[in-house]
Design a protein around this motif. Sequence first.
Motif, PDB file in Angstrom:
ATOM      1  N   MET A   1       0.864  -1.174   0.000  1.00  0.00           N
ATOM      2  CA  MET A   1       0.000   0.000   0.000  1.00  0.00           C
ATOM      3  C   MET A   1       0.907   1.234   0.000  1.00  0.00           C
ATOM      4  O   MET A   1       1.819   1.346   0.800  1.00  0.00           O
ATOM      5  N   THR A   2       0.589   2.157  -0.857  1.00  0.00           N
ATOM      6  CA  THR A   2       1.401   3.365  -0.947  1.00  0.00           C
ATOM      7  C   THR A   2       0.962   4.367   0.118  1.00  0.00           C
ATOM      8  O   THR A   2      -0.106   4.231   0.734  1.00  0.00           O
ATOM      9  N   ALA A   9      -7.226   6.087   2.828  1.00  0.00           N
ATOM     10  CA  ALA A   9      -7.959   5.226   3.745  1.00  0.00           C
ATOM     11  C   ALA A   9      -8.192   5.924   5.082  1.00  0.00           C
ATOM     12  O   ALA A   9      -9.293   5.858   5.651  1.00  0.00           O
ATOM     13  N   VAL A  10      -7.184   6.600   5.596  1.00  0.00           N
ATOM     14  CA  VAL A  10      -7.315   7.327   6.856  1.00  0.00           C
ATOM     15  C   VAL A  10      -8.376   8.412   6.734  1.00  0.00           C
ATOM     16  O   VAL A  10      -9.243   8.562   7.597  1.00  0.00           O
ATOM     17  N   ARG A  14     -11.810   8.561   8.785  1.00  0.00           N
ATOM     18  CA  ARG A  14     -11.994   9.748   9.627  1.00  0.00           C
ATOM     19  C   ARG A  14     -13.331  10.401   9.305  1.00  0.00           C
ATOM     20  O   ARG A  14     -14.061  10.830  10.191  1.00  0.00           O
ATOM     21  N   SER A  15     -13.658  10.454   8.018  1.00  0.00           N
ATOM     22  CA  SER A  15     -14.940  11.024   7.600  1.00  0.00           C
ATOM     23  C   SER A  15     -16.096  10.178   8.127  1.00  0.00           C
ATOM     24  O   SER A  15     -17.091  10.711   8.639  1.00  0.00           O
ATOM     25  N   LYS A  16     -15.983   8.852   8.010  1.00  0.00           N
ATOM     26  CA  LYS A  16     -17.027   7.954   8.529  1.00  0.00           C
ATOM     27  C   LYS A  16     -17.187   8.144  10.036  1.00  0.00           C
ATOM     28  O   LYS A  16     -18.308   8.158  10.546  1.00  0.00           O
ATOM     29  N   HIS A  17     -16.076   8.286  10.737  1.00  0.00           N
ATOM     30  CA  HIS A  17     -16.113   8.466  12.186  1.00  0.00           C
ATOM     31  C   HIS A  17     -16.815   9.772  12.542  1.00  0.00           C
ATOM     32  O   HIS A  17     -17.638   9.816  13.467  1.00  0.00           O
TER      33      HIS A  17
END
Length: 95
Positions: A1-2, A9-10, A14-17
Amino acid sequence: MTAAEELAAVLHWRSKHAVAIKERDALQQRLTAADERADVLERDEARIDWLTEQAVDTLYLDDGRIIDIAGRVDLRDAIDAAMAAPRAFEDRSDD
Protein backbone atom coordinates in the motif's frame (compact mmCIF):
# COMPACT_ATOMS: atom_id res chain seq x y z
CA MET A 1 0.00 0.00 0.00
CA THR A 2 1.40 3.37 -0.95
CA ALA A 3 1.45 6.42 1.28
CA ALA A 4 -1.24 8.03 -0.88
CA GLU A 5 -3.49 4.97 -0.48
CA GLU A 6 -2.93 4.93 3.28
CA LEU A 7 -3.76 8.63 3.49
CA ALA A 8 -6.93 8.07 1.43
CA ALA A 9 -7.96 5.23 3.75
CA VAL A 10 -7.32 7.33 6.86
CA LEU A 11 -9.31 10.24 5.44
CA HIS A 12 -12.14 7.90 4.44
CA TRP A 13 -12.44 6.38 7.92
CA ARG A 14 -11.99 9.75 9.63
CA SER A 15 -14.94 11.02 7.60
CA LYS A 16 -17.03 7.95 8.53
CA HIS A 17 -16.11 8.47 12.19
CA ALA A 18 -17.15 12.13 12.07
CA VAL A 19 -20.52 11.20 10.58
CA ALA A 20 -21.04 8.53 13.25
CA ILE A 21 -20.22 11.04 16.00
CA LYS A 22 -22.73 13.55 14.60
CA GLU A 23 -25.42 10.87 14.38
CA ARG A 24 -24.68 9.73 17.94
CA ASP A 25 -24.91 13.31 19.23
CA ALA A 26 -28.22 13.85 17.44
CA LEU A 27 -29.63 10.63 18.88
CA GLN A 28 -28.43 11.64 22.35
CA GLN A 29 -30.26 14.98 22.04
CA ARG A 30 -33.45 13.19 20.99
CA LEU A 31 -33.10 10.76 23.90
CA THR A 32 -32.59 13.61 26.36
CA ALA A 33 -35.67 15.42 25.04
CA ALA A 34 -37.75 12.22 25.26
CA ASP A 35 -36.57 11.65 28.84
CA GLU A 36 -37.58 15.19 29.77
CA ARG A 37 -41.03 14.71 28.20
CA ALA A 38 -41.43 11.43 30.08
CA ASP A 39 -40.56 13.20 33.35
CA VAL A 40 -43.22 15.83 32.69
CA LEU A 41 -45.80 13.18 31.85
CA GLU A 42 -44.97 11.22 35.00
CA ARG A 43 -45.41 14.37 37.12
CA ASP A 44 -48.73 15.09 35.42
CA GLU A 45 -49.87 11.53 35.98
CA ALA A 46 -48.96 11.76 39.67
CA ARG A 47 -50.93 15.02 39.96
CA ILE A 48 -53.98 13.49 38.30
CA ASP A 49 -53.77 10.42 40.51
CA TRP A 50 -53.50 12.61 43.61
CA LEU A 51 -56.51 14.70 42.58
CA THR A 52 -58.49 11.53 41.86
CA GLU A 53 -57.63 10.16 45.30
CA GLN A 54 -58.74 13.41 46.96
CA ALA A 55 -62.29 12.91 45.67
CA VAL A 56 -62.41 16.39 44.18
CA ASP A 57 -65.95 17.22 43.06
CA THR A 58 -65.35 20.37 41.04
CA LEU A 59 -62.56 21.82 38.92
CA TYR A 60 -62.30 25.58 38.40
CA LEU A 61 -60.38 26.28 35.20
CA ASP A 62 -58.40 29.43 34.44
CA ASP A 63 -60.75 30.40 31.61
CA GLY A 64 -63.75 30.49 33.93
CA ARG A 65 -65.16 27.05 33.17
CA ILE A 66 -66.37 25.01 36.10
CA ILE A 67 -66.31 21.26 35.58
CA ASP A 68 -68.37 19.02 37.85
CA ILE A 69 -66.53 15.72 38.21
CA ALA A 70 -68.52 14.20 41.04
CA GLY A 71 -69.19 10.55 40.48
CA ARG A 72 -66.55 10.10 37.80
CA VAL A 73 -64.33 7.11 38.30
CA ASP A 74 -61.22 8.78 36.94
CA LEU A 75 -60.21 12.42 36.77
CA ARG A 76 -58.81 11.73 33.31
CA ASP A 77 -62.40 11.35 32.08
CA ALA A 78 -63.25 14.75 33.56
CA ILE A 79 -60.24 16.35 31.90
CA ASP A 80 -61.23 14.83 28.55
CA ALA A 81 -64.75 16.22 29.02
CA ALA A 82 -63.38 19.65 29.93
CA MET A 83 -61.15 19.69 26.87
CA ALA A 84 -64.10 18.78 24.64
CA ALA A 85 -66.45 21.36 26.20
CA PRO A 86 -66.84 24.77 24.55
CA ARG A 87 -64.94 27.59 26.20
CA ALA A 88 -66.92 29.92 28.42
CA PHE A 89 -65.10 33.03 27.24
CA GLU A 90 -64.50 33.26 23.51
CA ASP A 91 -62.10 35.81 22.03
CA ARG A 92 -64.30 38.68 20.90
CA SER A 93 -61.57 40.97 19.59
CA ASP A 94 -63.16 41.04 16.11
CA ASP A 95 -66.50 42.47 17.39
